[in-house]
Design an enzyme around this catalytic site. Structure first.
Site, mmCIF file in Angstrom:
data_model
loop_
_atom_site.group_PDB
_atom_site.id
_atom_site.type_symbol
_atom_site.label_atom_id
_atom_site.label_comp_id
_atom_site.label_asym_id
_atom_site.label_seq_id
_atom_site.Cartn_x
_atom_site.Cartn_y
_atom_site.Cartn_z
ATOM 1 N N ASP A 187 10.964 21.037 -25.088
ATOM 2 C CA ASP A 187 9.969 22.109 -25.123
ATOM 3 C C ASP A 187 8.592 21.634 -24.672
ATOM 4 O O ASP A 187 7.574 22.237 -25.000
ATOM 5 C CB ASP A 187 9.882 22.712 -26.527
ATOM 6 C CG ASP A 187 9.511 21.679 -27.585
ATOM 7 O OD1 ASP A 187 9.454 20.479 -27.250
ATOM 8 O OD2 ASP A 187 9.273 22.076 -28.737
ATOM 9 N N HIS A 236 5.437 3.902 0.003
ATOM 10 C CA HIS A 236 5.138 4.766 -1.142
ATOM 11 C C HIS A 236 5.472 4.062 -2.450
ATOM 12 O O HIS A 236 6.037 4.654 -3.367
ATOM 13 C CB HIS A 236 5.894 6.094 -1.019
ATOM 14 C CG HIS A 236 5.331 6.997 0.032
ATOM 15 N ND1 HIS A 236 5.954 8.151 0.438
ATOM 16 C CD2 HIS A 236 4.203 6.908 0.763
ATOM 17 C CE1 HIS A 236 5.217 8.739 1.384
ATOM 18 N NE2 HIS A 236 4.162 8.002 1.589
ATOM 19 N N ASP A 261 -3.701 3.045 -2.563
ATOM 20 C CA ASP A 261 -3.738 4.348 -1.896
ATOM 21 C C ASP A 261 -3.823 5.376 -3.017
ATOM 22 O O ASP A 261 -2.841 5.637 -3.712
ATOM 23 C CB ASP A 261 -2.468 4.535 -1.065
ATOM 24 C CG ASP A 261 -2.496 5.804 -0.211
ATOM 25 O OD1 ASP A 261 -3.240 6.739 -0.561
ATOM 26 O OD2 ASP A 261 -1.755 5.865 0.796
ATOM 27 N N ASP A 291 -7.921 11.405 -0.215
ATOM 28 C CA ASP A 291 -6.846 10.464 0.099
ATOM 29 C C ASP A 291 -7.470 9.234 0.739
ATOM 30 O O ASP A 291 -7.921 9.293 1.894
ATOM 31 C CB ASP A 291 -5.847 11.145 1.047
ATOM 32 C CG ASP A 291 -4.570 10.338 1.244
ATOM 33 O OD1 ASP A 291 -4.446 9.253 0.661
ATOM 34 O OD2 ASP A 291 -3.691 10.811 1.991
ATOM 35 N N HIS A 297 4.505 4.556 10.712
ATOM 36 C CA HIS A 297 4.083 5.920 10.367
ATOM 37 C C HIS A 297 2.987 6.381 11.308
ATOM 38 O O HIS A 297 2.448 5.611 12.095
ATOM 39 C CB HIS A 297 3.627 6.004 8.904
ATOM 40 C CG HIS A 297 2.463 5.121 8.564
ATOM 41 N ND1 HIS A 297 1.161 5.446 8.863
ATOM 42 C CD2 HIS A 297 2.408 3.923 7.920
ATOM 43 C CE1 HIS A 297 0.347 4.503 8.419
ATOM 44 N NE2 HIS A 297 1.079 3.553 7.859
ATOM 45 N N HIS A 343 -2.746 12.905 8.766
ATOM 46 C CA HIS A 343 -2.141 14.191 8.403
ATOM 47 C C HIS A 343 -3.249 15.119 7.942
ATOM 48 O O HIS A 343 -4.357 14.691 7.605
ATOM 49 C CB HIS A 343 -1.086 14.005 7.304
ATOM 50 C CG HIS A 343 -1.582 13.287 6.083
ATOM 51 N ND1 HIS A 343 -2.359 13.899 5.112
ATOM 52 C CD2 HIS A 343 -1.429 11.999 5.668
ATOM 53 C CE1 HIS A 343 -2.642 13.025 4.158
ATOM 54 N NE2 HIS A 343 -2.109 11.870 4.469
ATOM 55 N N HIS A 360 -0.708 16.309 1.665
ATOM 56 C CA HIS A 360 -0.135 16.500 2.997
ATOM 57 C C HIS A 360 -0.188 18.005 3.238
ATOM 58 O O HIS A 360 0.751 18.730 2.933
ATOM 59 C CB HIS A 360 1.290 15.958 3.071
ATOM 60 C CG HIS A 360 1.357 14.471 2.985
ATOM 61 N ND1 HIS A 360 2.436 13.796 2.482
ATOM 62 C CD2 HIS A 360 0.460 13.515 3.334
ATOM 63 C CE1 HIS A 360 2.206 12.483 2.523
ATOM 64 N NE2 HIS A 360 1.021 12.302 3.034
ATOM 65 N N GLU A 413 -5.423 6.745 9.072
ATOM 66 C CA GLU A 413 -4.871 5.685 8.238
ATOM 67 C C GLU A 413 -3.926 4.738 8.985
ATOM 68 O O GLU A 413 -2.728 4.700 8.720
ATOM 69 C CB GLU A 413 -4.139 6.289 7.043
ATOM 70 C CG GLU A 413 -3.154 7.410 7.384
ATOM 71 C CD GLU A 413 -2.459 7.954 6.150
ATOM 72 O OE1 GLU A 413 -1.820 7.171 5.422
ATOM 73 O OE2 GLU A 413 -2.558 9.180 5.919
ATOM 74 N N TYR A 429 2.410 -3.763 8.456
ATOM 75 C CA TYR A 429 3.269 -4.185 7.344
ATOM 76 C C TYR A 429 4.232 -5.242 7.871
ATOM 77 O O TYR A 429 5.097 -4.948 8.698
ATOM 78 C CB TYR A 429 4.036 -2.980 6.783
ATOM 79 C CG TYR A 429 3.136 -1.768 6.591
ATOM 80 C CD1 TYR A 429 2.412 -1.586 5.422
ATOM 81 C CD2 TYR A 429 2.985 -0.826 7.621
ATOM 82 C CE1 TYR A 429 1.567 -0.495 5.267
ATOM 83 C CE2 TYR A 429 2.150 0.258 7.476
ATOM 84 C CZ TYR A 429 1.437 0.423 6.299
ATOM 85 O OH TYR A 429 0.595 1.506 6.156
ATOM 86 N N ARG A 483 -3.271 -1.217 4.826
ATOM 87 C CA ARG A 483 -3.553 0.131 5.349
ATOM 88 C C ARG A 483 -5.020 0.428 5.069
ATOM 89 O O ARG A 483 -5.546 0.074 4.001
ATOM 90 C CB ARG A 483 -2.651 1.177 4.706
ATOM 91 C CG ARG A 483 -2.811 2.563 5.290
ATOM 92 C CD ARG A 483 -1.625 3.490 4.946
ATOM 93 N NE ARG A 483 -1.409 3.692 3.524
ATOM 94 C CZ ARG A 483 -0.417 3.138 2.832
ATOM 95 N NH1 ARG A 483 0.441 2.318 3.430
ATOM 96 N NH2 ARG A 483 -0.266 3.370 1.536
ATOM 97 N N GLU A 542 -7.567 3.719 5.152
ATOM 98 C CA GLU A 542 -7.500 5.179 5.259
ATOM 99 C C GLU A 542 -8.777 5.832 4.780
ATOM 100 O O GLU A 542 -9.303 5.516 3.703
ATOM 101 C CB GLU A 542 -6.327 5.707 4.429
ATOM 102 C CG GLU A 542 -6.198 7.222 4.436
ATOM 103 C CD GLU A 542 -5.045 7.707 3.587
ATOM 104 O OE1 GLU A 542 -4.582 8.852 3.796
ATOM 105 O OE2 GLU A 542 -4.587 6.955 2.698
#
Length: 448
Positions: free
Chosen positions: A43, A246, A263, A274, A353, A357, A364, A395, A399, A416, A418
């Site tokens: 609940d 991710h 990130d 972001d 990647h 975006h 996104h 970004e 890697y 990265r 960004e």
């Protein structure tokens, strides 16, 4: 209970734009519902988050709400929402109620959600088009099917039912792509809070801490400045974990000599930020770390230089890829000429990647990346043209996992960089630069 005032103007204007679109197609009725509450366990529910399209049009944040928009012979926006309920409000908090909602959010009419099944069938009669999500499932699909069947029984051959159905979401996505002044102000606020959280993490990080401790510093800063939520689950990745795109913040120990990739961004009044930064746990980049880090910053600079009104959405990505590919050749990660590497896409082993975006109510965000209603070579539509007021991320990353054909000095480095770019008349403005990006500036901040 006294509630803070709501600026009705943006939401009313958006509903009017939706009506303009509906009229251009002959008019009709639009029916949208907000997101349902989701059970976490037994609940207990997950923290509630409204549907983005619904909020964009209404500003209304309570669950169990429906919006009906009429365009044509009759023009109206109608809200169905929960009634006031003293006992329930004791447990779960204040409800606006239909009467207050009509005045507070600028609706022409508002009713208790329990009346939807009674009132919606009559609203469907003599409407040429039903604007609702195609193949709608869940409560929306069930309610619409029930209302249409009831309307069919009520029509008795004397009234018409909608003969067409169109999905309004592509139109709403196009509307949401270009931000108005209210949205830009909210996104600047989300960007400032998020940048401050990244700076806090840089000041607090030490070898021996865990990833989840740094995540806690981010969350503290978000909430301390009024952000209601994270915009997405924070990525806090130490060492080789940063090569998992991710990776969720875990319990890994931060070690001397490692890089930490964060990130993370907050959500403020529905709008997302972001940001990604990658910095040394001990406050000093090694030579190989610095070489690859500076490469991502250079790639970001190249992408930003390509972002301006009239440019293609893909121009920034192509500019970043050229810089990254040349850097990979220079550092011995790849062999061959730049043209050869670009043609073979061998760079995708280390950069898999895209460079950005859309950003807005969703991290996104909605909106086609290709030009709508256009054709291209072999059916591939050209990339969308950037316009003033659009906001997108920039970004680039690199890697490098350990492998026999990779120089050992670069093993298990994931980086990265960004920021969030607002398209302006002059080009673009990075609204997230409240946290340093250049290596020397990051090292200086970490010495504080």
């Amino acid at each position: 209970m006294s509630l803070p005032p709501v600026d009705l103007t943006p939401h009313i204007e958006r509903r009017q734009r939706l009506q303009d679109y509906m009229r251009s197609l002959g008019g009709g009725i639009a029916v949208l519902s907000t997101a349902p509450e989701t059970v976490r366990s037994r609940d207990s529910e997950f923290p509630y988050r409204f549907d983005s399209d619904f909020f964009y049009l209404t500003g209304f944040t309570e669950p169990e709400a429906w919006l009906v928009v009429l365009a044509g012979e009759r023009e109206a926006s109608i809200l169905f929402c929960r009634e006031r309920h003293e006992e329930q409000e004791t447990w779960t908090g204040h409800r606006c109620g239909p009467d207050a909602a009509a005045a507070r959010f600028g609706f022409d009419e508002a009713y208790a959600v329990e009346r939807l099944d009674d009132l919606l069938p009559a609203l469907l009669l003599n409407q040429p088009t039903l604007f609702a999500p195609l193949q709608a499932g869940g409560a929306l699909g069930e309610r619409l099917a029930r209302a249409q069947e009831t309307a069919r029984q009520q029509a008795r051959g004397q009234h018409q039912l909608p003969t067409r159905q169109r999905d309004p979401r592509p139109q709403l996505a196009d509307m949401r792509l270009v931000k108005d002044a209210t949205e830009i102000a909210l996104m600047r606020r989300a960007a400032r809070i998020s940048a401050g959280a990244h700076a806090r993490a840089m000041r607090h990080v030490r070898p021996g801490m865990h990833e989840y401790e740094i995540e806690a510093e981010l969350l503290h800063e978000f909430r301390r400045h009024g952000a209601q939520s994270v915009a997405y689950n924070s990525i806090v990745a130490a060492g080789a974990n940063a090569c998992t795109l991710h990776y969720p913040a875990g319990d890994a120990v931060l070690r001397d000599g490692q890089l930490l990739l964060i990130d993370a961004g907050c959500e403020y009044d529905g709008y997302a930020a972001d940001i990604t930064r990658t910095f040394p746990v001990n406050g000093r980049y090694t030579g190989p770390q610095r070489a690859l880090y500076d490469l991502t910053v250079a790639a970001q600079d190249a992408a930003c230089a390509a972002i301006r009104p009239g440019a293609s959405f893909n121009d920034g990505h192509e500019a970043a890829v050229r810089v990254l590919a040349q850097g990979m050749i220079d550092e011995g990660l790849l062999q061959g000429s730049l043209d050869g590497v670009l043609e073979s896409k061998s760079y995708s082993r280390f950069y898999m990647h895209r460079t950005g975006h859309w950003l807005g109510l969703d991290v996104h965000d909605v909106g086609d990346y290709r030009q709508p209603d256009s054709t291209g070579i072999e059916g591939e539509r050209p990339w969308r043209t950037l316009e003033r007021g659009m906001i997108l991320t920039v970004e680039p990353g690199i890697y490098v996992r350990g492998a026999a054909d990779v120089p050992e000095a670069f093993w298990d480095i994931g980086i990265r960089t960004e920021d969030d770019a607002l398209v302006t008349d002059e080009g673009c403005e990075l609204i997230t630069r409240g946290v340093p990006v250049h290596a020397t500036e990051i090292e200086a901040l970490m010495r504080e």
